[in-house]
Design a protein around this motif. Structure first.
Motif, PDB file in Angstrom:
ATOM      1  N   ASN A  37       0.826  -1.250   0.074  1.00  0.00           N
ATOM      2  CA  ASN A  37      -0.012  -0.225   0.041  1.00  0.00           C
ATOM      3  C   ASN A  37       0.874   1.319  -0.046  1.00  0.00           C
ATOM      4  O   ASN A  37       0.368   2.443  -0.418  1.00  0.00           O
ATOM      5  CB  ASN A  37      -0.907   0.108   1.099  1.00  0.00           C
ATOM      6  CG  ASN A  37      -2.054  -0.827   1.129  1.00  0.00           C
ATOM      7  OD1 ASN A  37      -2.318  -1.258   0.091  1.00  0.00           O
ATOM      8  ND2 ASN A  37      -2.730  -1.502   2.049  1.00  0.00           N
ATOM      9  N   LYS A  40       1.477   2.276  -3.671  1.00  0.00           N
ATOM     10  CA  LYS A  40       0.587   2.520  -4.313  1.00  0.00           C
ATOM     11  C   LYS A  40       0.482   2.165  -5.843  1.00  0.00           C
ATOM     12  O   LYS A  40       0.437   0.817  -5.930  1.00  0.00           O
ATOM     13  CB  LYS A  40       0.043   4.180  -4.176  1.00  0.00           C
ATOM     14  CG  LYS A  40      -1.193   4.524  -4.842  1.00  0.00           C
ATOM     15  CD  LYS A  40      -2.036   4.083  -3.724  1.00  0.00           C
ATOM     16  CE  LYS A  40      -3.622   4.843  -4.204  1.00  0.00           C
ATOM     17  NZ  LYS A  40      -4.764   4.115  -3.813  1.00  0.00           N
ATOM     18  N   ARG A  50      -2.225  -7.157  -4.589  1.00  0.00           N
ATOM     19  CA  ARG A  50      -3.164  -6.912  -3.546  1.00  0.00           C
ATOM     20  C   ARG A  50      -4.467  -7.548  -3.650  1.00  0.00           C
ATOM     21  O   ARG A  50      -4.934  -8.150  -2.795  1.00  0.00           O
ATOM     22  CB  ARG A  50      -3.239  -5.388  -3.328  1.00  0.00           C
ATOM     23  CG  ARG A  50      -1.890  -4.809  -2.885  1.00  0.00           C
ATOM     24  CD  ARG A  50      -1.951  -3.119  -2.647  1.00  0.00           C
ATOM     25  NE  ARG A  50      -3.503  -2.614  -2.904  1.00  0.00           N
ATOM     26  CZ  ARG A  50      -3.493  -1.420  -3.012  1.00  0.00           C
ATOM     27  NH1 ARG A  50      -2.518  -0.625  -3.692  1.00  0.00           N
ATOM     28  NH2 ARG A  50      -4.600  -0.694  -3.008  1.00  0.00           N
ATOM     29  N   CYS A  80     -15.698  -4.417  -4.213  1.00  0.00           N
ATOM     30  CA  CYS A  80     -14.320  -4.567  -3.276  1.00  0.00           C
ATOM     31  C   CYS A  80     -13.457  -3.563  -4.118  1.00  0.00           C
ATOM     32  O   CYS A  80     -13.503  -3.131  -5.000  1.00  0.00           O
ATOM     33  CB  CYS A  80     -13.858  -6.025  -3.532  1.00  0.00           C
ATOM     34  SG  CYS A  80     -13.501  -6.656  -5.135  1.00  0.00           S
ATOM     35  N   ASN A  81     -12.141  -3.704  -3.293  1.00  0.00           N
ATOM     36  CA  ASN A  81     -11.189  -2.654  -3.996  1.00  0.00           C
ATOM     37  C   ASN A  81     -10.746  -2.901  -5.196  1.00  0.00           C
ATOM     38  O   ASN A  81     -10.590  -2.017  -6.035  1.00  0.00           O
ATOM     39  CB  ASN A  81     -10.007  -2.681  -3.075  1.00  0.00           C
ATOM     40  CG  ASN A  81     -10.309  -1.950  -1.464  1.00  0.00           C
ATOM     41  OD1 ASN A  81     -11.177  -1.067  -1.322  1.00  0.00           O
ATOM     42  ND2 ASN A  81      -9.587  -2.324  -0.661  1.00  0.00           N
ATOM     43  N   VAL A  84     -13.643  -2.144  -7.776  1.00  0.00           N
ATOM     44  CA  VAL A  84     -13.622  -0.624  -7.973  1.00  0.00           C
ATOM     45  C   VAL A  84     -12.730  -0.128  -8.998  1.00  0.00           C
ATOM     46  O   VAL A  84     -12.763   0.402  -9.955  1.00  0.00           O
ATOM     47  CB  VAL A  84     -13.138   0.332  -6.519  1.00  0.00           C
ATOM     48  CG1 VAL A  84     -13.277   1.682  -7.059  1.00  0.00           C
ATOM     49  CG2 VAL A  84     -14.820   0.025  -5.849  1.00  0.00           C
ATOM     50  N   PHE A  85     -11.338  -0.545  -8.705  1.00  0.00           N
ATOM     51  CA  PHE A  85     -10.235  -0.487  -9.770  1.00  0.00           C
ATOM     52  C   PHE A  85     -10.355  -0.934 -11.113  1.00  0.00           C
ATOM     53  O   PHE A  85     -10.225  -0.359 -12.118  1.00  0.00           O
ATOM     54  CB  PHE A  85      -8.991  -1.022  -8.916  1.00  0.00           C
ATOM     55  CG  PHE A  85      -7.794  -1.174 -10.088  1.00  0.00           C
ATOM     56  CD1 PHE A  85      -6.848  -0.001 -10.442  1.00  0.00           C
ATOM     57  CD2 PHE A  85      -7.525  -2.164 -10.863  1.00  0.00           C
ATOM     58  CE1 PHE A  85      -5.976  -0.229 -11.385  1.00  0.00           C
ATOM     59  CE2 PHE A  85      -6.441  -2.526 -11.950  1.00  0.00           C
ATOM     60  CZ  PHE A  85      -5.804  -1.271 -11.946  1.00  0.00           C
TER      61      PHE A  85
END
Length: 155
Positions: A37, A40, A50, A80-81, A84-85
């Motif tokens: 994280n 990034k 990730r 979920c993350n 979204v990405f």
């Protein structure tokens, strides 16, 4: 009747032992996620590392929910993350990549089965939940395969 009770007790102990081992591994994975994280998007492939770790943790949380008879909210694949990405920056950056496109149905399936398993857990149908989580293994393996391909290509 006693044999069934003993068998169920033994199975539950095995599940608790498995869950403990998985939690140990995921604890280590969480520290890796924390380090990632901080980077990034410096390496394009970090988001796929990730995502892989997060979906392994998702499956572990479902097993944990079965063993300890606890519930939690399971998000849709777009929430979920990684989802979204995927549906925003991911499509812009990787939309033409074969593996990126190929992983989508497996990502959806993992979340759909996770939601189904959680519904079984909420209704006290733990055997059905366990079987549903076991059913997640194949789509999760394919999701990991495509994520691994992306990781190798972009890190």
């Amino acid at each position: 009747m006693t044999n069934i009770s003993e068998s169920t007790s033994s199975s539950m102990e095995n599940m608790k032992d498995l869950t403990t081992k998985i939690q140990t591994i995921l604890g280590e994975a969480s520290s890796v996620i924390g380090m990632l994280n901080s980077f990034k998007y410096c390496a394009k492939g970090v988001v796929f590392v990730r995502a892989k770790l997060a979906h392994l943790e998702f499956m572990n949380k479902l097993y944990d929910a079965i063993v300890f008879k606890k519930t939690y909210d399971v998000v849709e694949h777009r929430q979920c993350n990684f989802g979204v990405f995927y549906y925003s920056d991911g499509i812009k950056e990787f939309g033409s990549d074969f593996d990126f496109k190929a992983l989508e149905p497996y990502h959806i399936k993992v979340h759909d089965l996770g939601k189904k398993a959680m519904e079984f857990i909420k209704n006290g149908r733990f055997d059905n939940a366990f079987n549903t989580v076991k059913e997640m293994e194949e789509p999760l393996a394919l999701l990991k395969k495509y994520l691994d391909n992306m990781i190798r290509r972009y890190i």
